[in-house]
Design a protein around this motif. Sequence first.
Motif, PDB file in Angstrom:
ATOM      1  N   SER A   1      15.007  -3.749  -2.651  1.00 55.16           N
ATOM      2  CA  SER A   1      13.430  -4.314  -2.724  1.00 55.16           C
ATOM      3  C   SER A   1      12.642  -2.220  -3.228  1.00 55.16           C
ATOM      4  CB  SER A   1      13.299  -4.192  -1.465  1.00 55.16           C
ATOM      5  OG  SER A   1      11.634  -4.228  -1.764  1.00 55.16           O
ATOM      6  N   PHE A   2      12.838  -1.618  -3.187  1.00 59.05           N
ATOM      7  CA  PHE A   2      12.280  -0.231  -3.073  1.00 59.05           C
ATOM      8  C   PHE A   2      12.468  -0.141  -5.073  1.00 59.05           C
ATOM      9  CE2 PHE A   2      13.868   2.469   0.616  1.00 59.05           C
ATOM     10  CZ  PHE A   2      12.934   1.965   1.310  1.00 59.05           C
ATOM     11  N   LEU A   3      13.574  -0.333  -5.372  1.00 59.10           N
ATOM     12  CA  LEU A   3      13.330  -0.159  -6.478  1.00 59.10           C
ATOM     13  C   LEU A   3      12.455  -0.988  -7.797  1.00 59.10           C
ATOM     14  CD1 LEU A   3      14.357   0.828  -9.150  1.00 59.10           C
ATOM     15  CD2 LEU A   3      16.652  -0.419  -9.589  1.00 59.10           C
TER      16      LEU A   3
ATOM     17  N   ASP B   1       0.863  -1.482  -0.114  1.00 65.33           N
ATOM     18  CA  ASP B   1       0.278  -0.153   0.116  1.00 65.33           C
ATOM     19  C   ASP B   1       0.570   1.346   0.085  1.00 65.33           C
ATOM     20  OD1 ASP B   1      -2.335  -1.829   0.181  1.00 65.33           O
ATOM     21  OD2 ASP B   1      -2.628  -1.565   2.098  1.00 65.33           O
ATOM     22  N   ALA B   2       1.863   1.038   0.012  1.00 60.36           N
ATOM     23  CA  ALA B   2       3.512   2.024   0.246  1.00 60.36           C
ATOM     24  C   ALA B   2       3.015   2.804  -0.705  1.00 60.36           C
ATOM     25  CB  ALA B   2       4.528   1.588   1.263  1.00 60.36           C
ATOM     26  N   VAL B   3       3.085   2.112  -1.847  1.00 60.11           N
ATOM     27  CA  VAL B   3       3.285   2.623  -3.559  1.00 60.11           C
ATOM     28  C   VAL B   3       2.648   3.786  -3.713  1.00 60.11           C
ATOM     29  CG1 VAL B   3       3.950   2.036  -6.102  1.00 60.11           C
ATOM     30  CG2 VAL B   3       4.573   0.829  -3.904  1.00 60.11           C
ATOM     31  N   SER B   4       2.037   4.906  -3.804  1.00 54.98           N
ATOM     32  CA  SER B   4       1.918   5.745  -4.788  1.00 54.98           C
ATOM     33  C   SER B   4       2.516   5.813  -6.084  1.00 54.98           C
ATOM     34  CB  SER B   4       1.917   6.980  -4.153  1.00 54.98           C
ATOM     35  OG  SER B   4       1.474   7.497  -2.544  1.00 54.98           O
ATOM     36  N   LEU B   5       1.173   5.452  -6.879  1.00 54.57           N
ATOM     37  CA  LEU B   5       1.325   5.951  -8.533  1.00 54.57           C
ATOM     38  C   LEU B   5      -0.241   7.066  -8.814  1.00 54.57           C
ATOM     39  CD1 LEU B   5       0.023   2.306  -9.139  1.00 54.57           C
ATOM     40  CD2 LEU B   5       2.393   3.748  -9.609  1.00 54.57           C
TER      41      LEU B   5
ATOM     42  N   PRO C   1      14.167   7.190  -1.127  1.00 58.10           N
ATOM     43  CA  PRO C   1      15.345   8.132  -1.295  1.00 58.10           C
ATOM     44  C   PRO C   1      14.997   8.183  -2.724  1.00 58.10           C
ATOM     45  CG  PRO C   1      16.393   6.489  -1.051  1.00 58.10           C
ATOM     46  CD  PRO C   1      15.638   6.228  -1.048  1.00 58.10           C
ATOM     47  N   PHE C   2      14.191   7.267  -3.968  1.00 57.70           N
ATOM     48  CA  PHE C   2      14.038   7.413  -4.915  1.00 57.70           C
ATOM     49  C   PHE C   2      13.077   7.708  -5.361  1.00 57.70           C
ATOM     50  CE2 PHE C   2      16.882   3.586  -4.204  1.00 57.70           C
ATOM     51  CZ  PHE C   2      15.080   2.767  -4.808  1.00 57.70           C
ATOM     52  N   SER C   3      12.624   7.771  -6.588  1.00 58.51           N
ATOM     53  CA  SER C   3      11.279   7.720  -6.775  1.00 58.51           C
ATOM     54  C   SER C   3      11.308   7.730  -8.640  1.00 58.51           C
ATOM     55  CB  SER C   3      10.132   8.670  -6.750  1.00 58.51           C
ATOM     56  OG  SER C   3      10.119   9.186  -5.521  1.00 58.51           O
ATOM     57  N   LEU C   4      10.178   6.947  -9.495  1.00 60.36           N
ATOM     58  CA  LEU C   4      10.385   6.926 -11.021  1.00 60.36           C
ATOM     59  C   LEU C   4       9.325   7.872 -11.186  1.00 60.36           C
ATOM     60  CD1 LEU C   4      10.038   3.212 -11.105  1.00 60.36           C
ATOM     61  CD2 LEU C   4      12.515   4.406 -11.714  1.00 60.36           C
ATOM     62  N   GLU C   5       9.703   8.417 -12.646  1.00 54.48           N
ATOM     63  CA  GLU C   5       9.000   9.329 -13.691  1.00 54.48           C
ATOM     64  C   GLU C   5       9.803   9.284 -14.586  1.00 54.48           C
ATOM     65  OE1 GLU C   5       9.472  13.504 -12.799  1.00 54.48           O
ATOM     66  OE2 GLU C   5      11.767  12.809 -12.582  1.00 54.48           O
TER      67      GLU C   5
ATOM     68  N   ALA D   1       4.019   8.033 -12.987  1.00 52.93           N
ATOM     69  CA  ALA D   1       5.400   7.903 -12.085  1.00 52.93           C
ATOM     70  C   ALA D   1       4.813   7.410 -11.010  1.00 52.93           C
ATOM     71  CB  ALA D   1       5.713   9.841 -11.818  1.00 52.93           C
ATOM     72  N   ALA D   2       5.879   7.078  -9.915  1.00 44.60           N
ATOM     73  CA  ALA D   2       5.523   6.647  -8.799  1.00 44.60           C
ATOM     74  C   ALA D   2       6.578   6.689  -7.239  1.00 44.60           C
ATOM     75  CB  ALA D   2       5.448   4.670  -9.113  1.00 44.60           C
TER      76      ALA D   2
END
Length: 509
Positions: free
Chosen positions: A177-179, A93-97, A110-114, A103-104
């Motif tokens: 795991s984050f990535l 549930d922690a992943v915000s889309l 410390p990093f995100s994807l866009e 983007a997420a």
Amino acid sequence: MRISRTDTCARPVERTAQGCANGAAPPLPAASALARPASALRHAASGAAALALALFLALPLAPGLAFAAAGGEDDPAAAEGAADAQDATAADDAVSLAADGTAASLDGSPFSLEGFSRSQVGSNSDIGGAYAGYRYLVSDEPGSLAVIAAEGLTVVYVPVEVAQAVGFDAGSSESRSFLKRLLVALDTRNSKGGATLSTEGEWLFTSGTELVQDGVAYRFDQELKPGEFYACVIGEDGSDVTVASNPAHVRLSHADFATLALAADVEVVGAATGLAALGEFLGGIDLSPLWVTLKTTLTAIVFIFILGLAAAYFSLRIPARAQDIADSIFTIPMVLPPTVCGFLLLLAFGKNTGVGQWFIDIGFPLIFSWQATVIAAVVVAFPLMYRSARGAFENLDPNMLDAARTLGWSNAKIFFKLMLPLSWSSIAAGTVLSFARALGEFGATLFLAGNYLGITRTIPIAIYFEWMNGNTDVAIFWTIVIMLFSFVVILFINLWGRRTTKYRRRAEV
């Protein structure tokens, strides 16, 4: 740079001088998959949302070296991999889309994807007379994160400079795991019914521009054309690995591309909820299928009404044996599959026929035009009008019609002043049923008129293609619309029938 996979840190690894300088990290095993959460738009359209559980395990990334699943019970890397797997078992549930799926972000990362994009298919043609492999166009500049998904294998490329800039730590199981969780969530969100990334199978992470695995070379940031950078898959010997006869054959699924950035620099705007989501969803709907459907159906019902009445009237005025033949011809579109009707219409009005060529010569090609949708609707719905009108005319008392003739009434006057009013309830029901049939016509329309947005795309065609393209929310919306239309039609028939038979109930009382 070519790098071979190693099972443990202690085993020798073949790498270039740069790879040796960068060092290696212990490999970790892969784990399970993320289930796709239902979108907010689907929640608004259908009124329900599915609850998804996510299972993740991250793999390490070290500059210049690829890492693969490995380790047994005594392998120290396996213990670290087990910690990753334990993290992945919790609901993600922690992943915000972002609402648009590009983007997420992830709590604590410390990093995100866009700038996420997905390429379902690539190209396998030669470039400048040379074969560069099966390739996916990534960007107009190097440095993008790239993912190549194959059956049982997922290869992820993260440039060294990018990893260092955003604080991606290849030695940290949490960072890996984050990535992985971000990648799987975004890929699932954009799959549109296609294959999705799965943590099952082998995952390879690399920061080198070339990785060789089982005789297959995965190459990244390849500028094959000026200003065009590709991710390529090719045999180590330069062969085409997409050919099944190739010993190094690999079954490619799709590719993903994104930009890895600091979490503070990425703004993830989630989807709206409740009434706001419904308003946003409805605001994004292209209503052209509704207008095409109404225009087609209203035009078609005029022809259906006139032709149905005329066919029913004149079929009763020919000899009995000819009536059977005419009735079979007029009724057969009702029993034939709509696709067969559409195929026959395509043969009749295609450019290879005299009729079709004549329309082309006068500058009015008939097929794949809006007029073709009207023809398809008329042919398919006509039998309902014909059968209803003929049944009503057959139930009229012939003595009453003969009495009208003895009074000097013409056939036209008998039809409009006597037959039509007495049969009106059945004729009205047939008209409404024909309207409903024309409203839901799909097979013949698709064959004869095709699928052109704003021209020939009707609601049934829109439902099919939206579903095929993975836009289930839009398909549900149009399904609800067509069901409401059908409900109104049936309700109208019931109310009309009750009104027209009111005199019978009074007589019984």
